[in-house]
Design a protein around this motif. Structure first.
Motif, short mmCIF file in Angstrom:
data_model
loop_
_atom_site.label_atom_id
_atom_site.label_comp_id
_atom_site.label_asym_id
_atom_site.label_seq_id
_atom_site.Cartn_x
_atom_site.Cartn_y
_atom_site.Cartn_z
N GLY A 1 0.80 -1.22 0.00
CA GLY A 1 0.00 0.00 0.00
C GLY A 1 0.83 1.26 0.00
N VAL A 2 1.91 1.29 0.76
CA VAL A 2 2.69 2.51 0.91
C VAL A 2 3.67 2.73 -0.24
N ALA A 3 4.06 1.67 -0.93
CA ALA A 3 5.09 1.79 -1.96
C ALA A 3 4.64 2.66 -3.13
N GLY A 4 3.35 2.56 -3.51
CA GLY A 4 2.86 3.36 -4.63
C GLY A 4 2.94 4.85 -4.38
N PRO A 5 2.30 5.36 -3.30
CA PRO A 5 2.38 6.79 -3.03
C PRO A 5 3.80 7.32 -2.86
N LEU A 6 4.66 6.57 -2.16
CA LEU A 6 6.02 7.07 -1.95
C LEU A 6 6.82 7.10 -3.26
N ALA A 7 6.71 6.03 -4.05
CA ALA A 7 7.40 6.01 -5.34
C ALA A 7 6.86 7.10 -6.25
N GLY A 8 5.53 7.23 -6.28
CA GLY A 8 4.93 8.27 -7.11
C GLY A 8 5.32 9.66 -6.68
N LEU A 9 5.47 9.88 -5.36
CA LEU A 9 5.86 11.20 -4.88
C LEU A 9 7.29 11.56 -5.28
N VAL A 10 8.17 10.57 -5.28
CA VAL A 10 9.55 10.83 -5.72
C VAL A 10 9.53 11.32 -7.17
N ALA A 11 8.79 10.60 -8.03
CA ALA A 11 8.68 11.00 -9.43
C ALA A 11 8.00 12.36 -9.55
N THR A 12 7.00 12.60 -8.71
CA THR A 12 6.27 13.87 -8.76
C THR A 12 7.16 15.04 -8.41
N VAL A 13 7.99 14.89 -7.38
CA VAL A 13 8.90 15.97 -6.99
C VAL A 13 9.89 16.26 -8.11
N VAL A 14 10.42 15.22 -8.73
CA VAL A 14 11.37 15.40 -9.83
C VAL A 14 10.70 16.11 -11.00
N VAL A 15 9.51 15.64 -11.39
CA VAL A 15 8.78 16.23 -12.51
C VAL A 15 8.44 17.69 -12.22
N THR A 16 7.98 17.97 -11.00
CA THR A 16 7.62 19.35 -10.65
C THR A 16 8.83 20.26 -10.69
N ALA A 17 9.96 19.79 -10.16
CA ALA A 17 11.18 20.61 -10.17
C ALA A 17 11.63 20.91 -11.60
N ILE A 18 11.55 19.90 -12.46
CA ILE A 18 11.92 20.12 -13.87
C ILE A 18 10.96 21.12 -14.51
N GLY A 19 9.66 20.93 -14.27
CA GLY A 19 8.67 21.82 -14.87
C GLY A 19 8.82 23.26 -14.43
N LEU A 20 9.09 23.47 -13.14
CA LEU A 20 9.26 24.84 -12.64
C LEU A 20 10.51 25.50 -13.19
N SER A 21 11.50 24.70 -13.57
CA SER A 21 12.75 25.24 -14.10
C SER A 21 12.64 25.57 -15.59
N LEU A 22 11.59 25.07 -16.24
CA LEU A 22 11.40 25.35 -17.66
C LEU A 22 10.77 26.73 -17.85
N PRO A 23 10.99 27.34 -19.01
CA PRO A 23 10.37 28.66 -19.26
C PRO A 23 8.86 28.54 -19.33
N PRO A 24 8.14 29.61 -18.99
CA PRO A 24 6.68 29.55 -19.03
C PRO A 24 6.17 29.38 -20.46
N GLU A 25 4.95 28.89 -20.55
CA GLU A 25 4.31 28.70 -21.85
C GLU A 25 3.60 29.99 -22.25
N THR A 26 3.82 30.42 -23.48
CA THR A 26 3.18 31.63 -23.98
C THR A 26 1.80 31.33 -24.51
N VAL A 27 0.83 32.06 -24.02
CA VAL A 27 -0.56 31.88 -24.46
C VAL A 27 -0.80 32.76 -25.68
N PRO A 28 -1.35 32.19 -26.77
CA PRO A 28 -1.62 33.01 -27.96
C PRO A 28 -2.49 34.22 -27.62
N GLN A 29 -2.17 35.35 -28.25
CA GLN A 29 -2.90 36.58 -27.97
C GLN A 29 -4.37 36.46 -28.30
N SER A 30 -4.68 35.61 -29.27
CA SER A 30 -6.09 35.43 -29.64
C SER A 30 -6.89 34.82 -28.50
#
Length: 374
Positions: free
Chosen positions: A185-214
């Motif tokens: 039961g505990v292995a899924g949330p903990l493993a997923g959280l490790v991946a989540t922290v890595v993904v979030t850190a990568i995403g926050l380090s990327l430049p923001p997405e530009t929204v079309p003016q339209s």
């Protein structure tokens, strides 16, 4: 009628004699059938007989056949037999559906540029990556504890904002003890959280997405406003990155993949039934878990009311009301019941408390708000 002698590859009658008096034993295909009379309560019977059959390579259950008690033993299968085509097909479809959903996050016009869907691969990798890591955490522990379970089944949903409803594994074997129930039961949330922290850190380090003016100037455009949980804000603070931008810019879609990981983690850790949180709580507190689980739907309905009347967000209120109904059903079905009810060691209990604390950091009362254009 069969013989009173057990099949050659089954446990001897002497080893069963203290808990189950056998008067007939036979083989039926690849199953072993032991007809007899239980001498102890069902829980004690299974706690004694399960390991005797398991060491012989069988899963056993106590059933009744025309009024007779019978121990039915079937070969335990904890391996993968051939290529799991259903799992593979659903995984591929989920990759395609998350690419499709991700195209909107990158503002790709698929009518003019169908191959532009490939531009959404970072979003797809983020979402599928956190979900796959979560499920593989469960799967690895089922292998470790020799519990029969399927590979992950992904659920594609191309018309949703993330392209999937997540993934599940199907438990097919009996749970040997509370230690195995906790670890799985505990292995899924903990493993997923490790991946989540890595993904979030990568995403926050990327430049923001530009929204079309339209879209920025379109008064009829529908805006999605995400509520960021404390864990995401904490990661942003640690990296010195921002989570909000002005008009015309938004966070990288990869951050949404991290948000998905946190949202899924919180939902899975709701302590009821056979959700991950229910498994963990059942392992930690035994049958007392059901008393706590009975309060969960009440808490979720209360949360729905708070979001509706205080936060004035109807779509989030509907979300929590739905989960209140789902939790009611899951609580009614009940938690997994391990064969051995021996309690957990202090280290596992501490890990359980930490896991629930991390789950709280993944919570926000308004995960997403849909703002219609003026």
């Amino acid at each position: 009628m069969g013989s009173s002698d057990p099949p050659a590859d089954g446990p001897s009658l002497e080893r069963l004699a203290a808990v189950f008096r056998v008067y007939e034993a036979r083989r039926e295909g690849d199953r072993l059938l032991y007809y007899g009379e239980p001498l102890v309560a069902r829980d004690r019977l299974m706690e004694t007989t399960w390991p005797l059959f398991r060491e012989r390579g069988y899963e056993v259950q106590l059933t009744t056949d025309t009024g007779e008690y019978v121990l039915v033993a079937e070969p335990a299968d904890t391996g993968i037999d051939g290529i799991p085509w259903t799992n593979v097909a659903l995984f591929v479809l989920t990759i395609l559906s998350t690419l499709w959903a991700g195209a909107s996050w990158y503002h790709v016009d698929l009518v003019e540029n169908p191959m532009g869907v490939l531009e959404a691969w970072p979003f797809m990798a983020a979402v599928v990556g956190v979900l796959l890591t979560h499920e593989l955490g469960h799967y690895v522990m089922t292998r470790y504890h020799d519990v029969n379970a399927s590979l992950p089944y992904f659920i594609p949903l191309p018309l949703s904002i993330i392209g999937t409803m997540g993934a599940v594994i199907r438990m097919k074997g009996q749970m040997p003890d509370r230690k195995a129930l906790f670890d799985i039961g505990v292995a899924g949330p903990l493993a997923g959280l490790v991946a989540t922290v890595v993904v979030t850190a990568i995403g926050l380090s990327l430049p923001p997405e530009t929204v079309p003016q339209s879209l920025v100037n379109n008064p009829n455009a529908i805006q999605l406003e995400f509520g960021y949980p404390p864990l995401l804000e904490l990661i942003a603070w640690a990296l010195g990155e921002q989570t909000t931008y002005g008009p015309g810019q938004s966070v990288s879609p990869v951050v949404i993949g991290g948000w998905v990981g946190m949202f899924v983690t919180f939902l899975n850790l709701i302590p009821v039934g056979q959700l991950d949180g229910g498994h963990i709580l059942r392992a930690m507190f035994g049958e007392q878990q059901e008393r706590i689980a009975a309060l969960v739907p009440v808490a979720l309905f209360g949360l729905a009311a708070y979001v509706f009347y205080v936060e004035n967000v109807s779509n989030a209120s509907i979300l929590w009301a739905f989960w209140g109904l789902l939790a009611t059903y899951v609580a009614y079905v009940g938690p997994a019941d391990p064969i051995d009810e021996a309690g957990l060691d202090p280290r596992r209990k501490a890990v359980g408390v930490l896991t629930f604390a991390l789950g709280v950091l993944c919570f926000t009362p308004v995960p997403i708000e849909i703002l219609a254009g003026a």
